[in-house]
Design an enzyme around this catalytic site. Sequence first.
Site, PDB file in Angstrom:
ATOM      1  N   ASP A   1       0.799  -0.997   0.024  1.00 44.59           N
ATOM      2  CA  ASP A   1      -0.136  -0.115  -0.105  1.00 44.59           C
ATOM      3  C   ASP A   1       0.991   1.346  -0.019  1.00 44.59           C
ATOM      4  O   ASP A   1       1.914   1.186   0.636  1.00 44.59           O
ATOM      5  CB  ASP A   1      -0.892   0.006   1.234  1.00 44.59           C
TER       6      ASP A   1
ATOM      7  N   LEU B   1      -0.371   4.058   0.995  1.00 44.77           N
ATOM      8  CA  LEU B   1      -1.101   5.051   2.143  1.00 44.77           C
ATOM      9  C   LEU B   1      -1.785   6.356   1.362  1.00 44.77           C
ATOM     10  O   LEU B   1      -2.023   7.220   2.179  1.00 44.77           O
ATOM     11  CB  LEU B   1      -0.117   5.213   3.229  1.00 44.77           C
ATOM     12  N   VAL B   2      -1.827   6.127   0.222  1.00 44.98           N
ATOM     13  CA  VAL B   2      -2.511   7.360  -0.576  1.00 44.98           C
ATOM     14  C   VAL B   2      -3.861   7.792  -0.031  1.00 44.98           C
ATOM     15  O   VAL B   2      -4.281   8.793  -0.034  1.00 44.98           O
ATOM     16  CB  VAL B   2      -2.298   7.416  -2.107  1.00 44.98           C
TER      17      VAL B   2
ATOM     18  N   THR C   1     -16.049  -3.779 -10.180  1.00 43.49           N
ATOM     19  CA  THR C   1     -17.028  -3.179  -9.565  1.00 43.49           C
ATOM     20  C   THR C   1     -18.448  -3.458 -10.245  1.00 43.49           C
ATOM     21  O   THR C   1     -18.557  -3.631 -11.528  1.00 43.49           O
ATOM     22  CB  THR C   1     -17.177  -1.468  -9.481  1.00 43.49           C
TER      23      THR C   1
ATOM     24  N   SER D   1     -18.815   7.053 -14.205  1.00 40.56           N
ATOM     25  CA  SER D   1     -18.023   8.161 -13.766  1.00 40.56           C
ATOM     26  C   SER D   1     -16.490   7.702 -14.075  1.00 40.56           C
ATOM     27  O   SER D   1     -16.466   6.732 -14.692  1.00 40.56           O
ATOM     28  CB  SER D   1     -17.949   8.096 -12.195  1.00 40.56           C
TER      29      SER D   1
ATOM     30  N   TYR E   1     -14.036   7.227 -12.246  1.00 42.43           N
ATOM     31  CA  TYR E   1     -13.661   6.073 -11.532  1.00 42.43           C
ATOM     32  C   TYR E   1     -14.399   4.624 -11.994  1.00 42.43           C
ATOM     33  O   TYR E   1     -13.578   3.803 -12.377  1.00 42.43           O
ATOM     34  CB  TYR E   1     -14.007   6.158 -10.220  1.00 42.43           C
ATOM     35  N   HIS E   2     -15.281   4.643 -12.134  1.00 40.47           N
ATOM     36  CA  HIS E   2     -16.328   3.522 -12.803  1.00 40.47           C
ATOM     37  C   HIS E   2     -15.556   2.966 -14.162  1.00 40.47           C
ATOM     38  O   HIS E   2     -15.382   1.747 -14.331  1.00 40.47           O
ATOM     39  CB  HIS E   2     -17.725   3.515 -12.713  1.00 40.47           C
TER      40      HIS E   2
ATOM     41  N   LYS F   1     -12.468   0.912 -14.115  1.00 38.73           N
ATOM     42  CA  LYS F   1     -12.615  -0.109 -13.847  1.00 38.73           C
ATOM     43  C   LYS F   1     -12.971  -1.091 -15.095  1.00 38.73           C
ATOM     44  O   LYS F   1     -12.539  -2.393 -15.172  1.00 38.73           O
ATOM     45  CB  LYS F   1     -13.705  -0.401 -12.827  1.00 38.73           C
TER      46      LYS F   1
ATOM     47  N   THR G   1     -29.830  11.808   3.048  1.00 39.49           N
ATOM     48  CA  THR G   1     -29.546  12.590   1.767  1.00 39.49           C
ATOM     49  C   THR G   1     -29.653  11.645   0.710  1.00 39.49           C
ATOM     50  O   THR G   1     -28.981  11.030   0.071  1.00 39.49           O
ATOM     51  CB  THR G   1     -27.851  13.077   1.634  1.00 39.49           C
TER      52      THR G   1
END
Length: 484
Positions: free
Chosen positions: A122, A124-125, A235, A270, A272-273, A276, A344
């Site tokens: 890792d 650690l970001v 995902t 997105s 991000y998605h 993947k 929310t």
Amino acid sequence: MAHLLSVSSSLSISSGSKSYSKPLTLFSLTSSSSIICPISKSPLKKTLSLRANNASQKHRALHVNSVSVGQETKVEPGSGSHETSNGAPARKKVMVIGGDGYCGWATALHLSNKNYEVAIVDNLVRRYFDHQLGLESLTPISSIHDRIRRWKSVTDKDIQLFVGDICDFEFLSEAFTSFKPDAVVHFGEQRSAPYSMIDRSRAVYTQHNNVIGTLNVLFAIKEFGEDCHLVKLGTMGEYGTPNIDIEEGFITITHNGRTDTLPYPKQASSFYHLSKVHDSHNIAFTCKAWGIRATDLNQGVVYGVRTDETAMHEELCNRFDYDGVFGTALNRFCVQAAVGHPLTVYGKGGQTRGYLDIRDTVQCVEIAIANPAQRGEFRVFNQFTEQFSVNELASLVTKAGEKLGIEVKTISVPNPRVELEEHYYNAKHTKLVELGLKPHLLSDSLIDSLLNFTVQYKDRVDTKQIMPSVSWRKIGVKPKTIAA
Ligand code: NAD
Ligand code: USQ
């Protein structure tokens, strides 16, 4: 509004003795073990290749613990042991990339407890993102070094630690050749959709970090351990929300009289998605081209915090994100209920997704490792146990609140994302169950205990972090940061 992202040319953070002026550059950490992280010249060369005691060795991996030689046990499926060529039982070695994160930490401990020999990789970001954006886990989390030391003191089991960036191939090569994994579980990505939609630099960072990191892992397997099984966290969001049933990875289509089984269409929503989706394509290609064995776990949204292992000691406690950038739906709703903030619901609340308890995340990964893909096989499992709409989640939390004497209200927030708010959703998820998954379903008692857990920590909640602060439509070129 204080929680909104404001435009700023750069972000300045002070941590320890150094100040950091670019969103994605390296930084120094001063910890009890005096670890120094050099600052990369290029933001994309990035994060945290650690240098331990040897200033001339730029990519030296930091080794915290030595390999444990625990008691060998009888060969049993899922016990972490397997037979070597001379018939002697050996412990399976599993490298957990992203092992300091939410899913990775719980998984590393679970596998170690099951007698696998575990190494965490890792950079650690994720902790840095918290500093960068002024966020904090609901639960206090110890440093990775204290976590590993505590695990050793509680169980007498060692976990090796390699602190560094998998986008740095030299670092990854050292970790691979030193540890020689039988399986790699790859959690080590930037995993927040909102983070990837903050601004151009975060979009670029997310895709670079995730796609190049995974590509490096594939090259490392090809170069240093062809037989190693890659278990990659994908995902469910790769599929989007099509108006037909979602299959597990592949769909058989008849077109103009001809039939083929093809990758299920991907409609991610997105940056991000989308990273993947790109990963999945690269993995599938290298399975074909190089004979890599891989399992792509298309995981749904994870909730919960305690697993058998993280509950053993407060220093082993997992992180629990509730903010508008890293917090996920059900975890956020429990925290919102605990502090009396209205739940929310974005837009109409008909957005439906697959969900699973973090105890099932660790179980699914163990099942995938114990039943590896064949050489050249690209296997896809949909990793979730139940599906809910956002409105259904809000109503479950409201009912659980009533039982605890908490009045829970819900508000409809203008949807910061671009997504369907009412849609068909029916995703298959049978393959892990066929291999032995025993799901923890979201019964009333489970949600009660999660809500109870968040109530215990409610004094740590920063309510300014609750409202969503990233808009899919307003993403722009200029770097943004969160105003204090
Ligand atoms: P997390 O952010 O808590 O953990 C990710 C870890 O990876 C962090 O510790 C981070 O420091 C590390 N990391 C990131 N980039 C790295 C790099 N280049 N080199 C080395 N380490 C790096 O995320 P999480 O919630 O634990 O998710 C883990 C994985 O599971 C991700 O790939 C995510 O996409 C996937 N996933 C998560 C969820 C969820 O609900 N949390 C759901 C589906 C899939
Ligand atoms: N949502 C709300 N209110 C909130 C938070 C979220 O209505 O306060 C809605 C979102 O609009 C979305 C749904 O809930 O429709 C899920 O959002 P989320 O933030 O819980 O999850 P998501 O952004 O999709 O990402 C999370 C993880 C990611 C993982 C993904 C699995 O952060 O790493 O890949 O879940 S999945 O959703 O199946 O793609």
